[in-house]
Design an enzyme around this catalytic site. Structure first.
Site, mmCIF file in Angstrom:
data_model
loop_
_atom_site.group_PDB
_atom_site.id
_atom_site.type_symbol
_atom_site.label_atom_id
_atom_site.label_comp_id
_atom_site.label_asym_id
_atom_site.label_seq_id
_atom_site.Cartn_x
_atom_site.Cartn_y
_atom_site.Cartn_z
ATOM 1 C CG ASP A 10 -0.381 0.188 2.528
ATOM 2 O OD1 ASP A 10 0.861 0.343 2.619
ATOM 3 O OD2 ASP A 10 -1.133 0.216 3.537
ATOM 4 C CG HIS A 100 9.533 -24.816 12.239
ATOM 5 N ND1 HIS A 100 9.617 -24.763 13.618
ATOM 6 C CD2 HIS A 100 10.659 -25.438 11.826
ATOM 7 C CE1 HIS A 100 10.737 -25.333 14.020
ATOM 8 N NE2 HIS A 100 11.404 -25.743 12.945
ATOM 9 C CG HIS A 135 7.867 -28.610 11.032
ATOM 10 N ND1 HIS A 135 7.475 -28.024 12.206
ATOM 11 C CD2 HIS A 135 9.175 -28.940 11.180
ATOM 12 C CE1 HIS A 135 8.510 -27.974 13.039
ATOM 13 N NE2 HIS A 135 9.548 -28.530 12.434
HETATM 14 C C1 RB5 Z 1 -1.936 2.747 6.373
HETATM 15 O O1 RB5 Z 1 -1.955 3.973 7.013
HETATM 16 C C2 RB5 Z 1 -1.655 1.632 7.381
HETATM 17 O O2 RB5 Z 1 -2.774 1.427 8.177
HETATM 18 C C3 RB5 Z 1 -1.275 0.368 6.671
HETATM 19 O O3 RB5 Z 1 -0.139 0.590 5.903
HETATM 20 C C4 RB5 Z 1 -0.941 -0.827 7.530
HETATM 21 O O4 RB5 Z 1 -0.005 -0.529 8.501
HETATM 22 C C5 RB5 Z 1 -2.065 -1.596 8.056
HETATM 23 O O5 RB5 Z 1 -1.900 -2.599 8.749
#
Ligand code: RB5
Length: 148
Positions: A10, A100, A135
């Site tokens: 992201d 594992h 495992h």
């Molecule tokens: C984005 O602000 C943040 O929430 C995302 O990158 C992440 O850390 C979510 O788990």
């Protein structure tokens, strides 16, 4: 030998994605870039889903997901059948989750660890084989939980 890795992020992990893709390519690994493509705010489940599909459809052997903490990506990825995603913050965990858990996705937090540590963890994740033996039964149990 790992030949193809799907990488997604992201906005929180966007800068790291470029660094990681260059590193993988310098090791001769083909990178499937699943986005995102800028620092603009996006929703991490969208990109976790894209990387998971590349793995479950057999296009990539492993995946790397980067968000701010690595946690949101791991929660989203682990909702996919056949995906074992591990949010790791150290090299021991990155190695052991392959050995594992037969983890197929490494989740990293760009706001938690530096790029040097991230690349070391990625190298261990890629180079460590699943140990099998006792495992295997445990991973099979994880696969059974996919049905619940
Ligand atoms: C984005 O602000 C943040 O929430 C995302 O990158 C992440 O850390 C979510 O788990």
């Amino acid at each position: 030998m790992v030949k193809k890795i799907a990488v997604g992020c992201d906005h929180g992990g966007f800068i790291y994605k470029g660094v990681i893709a260059n590193h993988l390519q310098s090791k001769g690994i083909e990178v499937i870039d699943c986005g995102c493509d800028s620092l603009d705010s996006v929703d991490y489940p969208v990109y976790a889903d894209k990387v998971c599909k590349k793995i479950t459809e057999g296009e990539a052997q492993l995946g790397i997901l980067i968000c701010g903490t690595g946690i949101g990506m791991s929660i989203a990825a682990n909702k996919h059948k056949g995906i074992r995603a591990a949010a790791c913050e150290n090299t021991f965990s990155a190695r052991m989750t392959r050995a594992h858990n037969d983890a197929n996705i490494l989740c990293l937090g760009a706001r938690v660890i530096g790029t040097g540590l991230a690349l070391d963890m990625i190298d261990l994740f890629i180079d460590t084989p699943f140990m099998g033996e006792r495992h295997t039964a445990r991973v099979n149990m994880l696969n059974e939980l996919d049905k619940k």
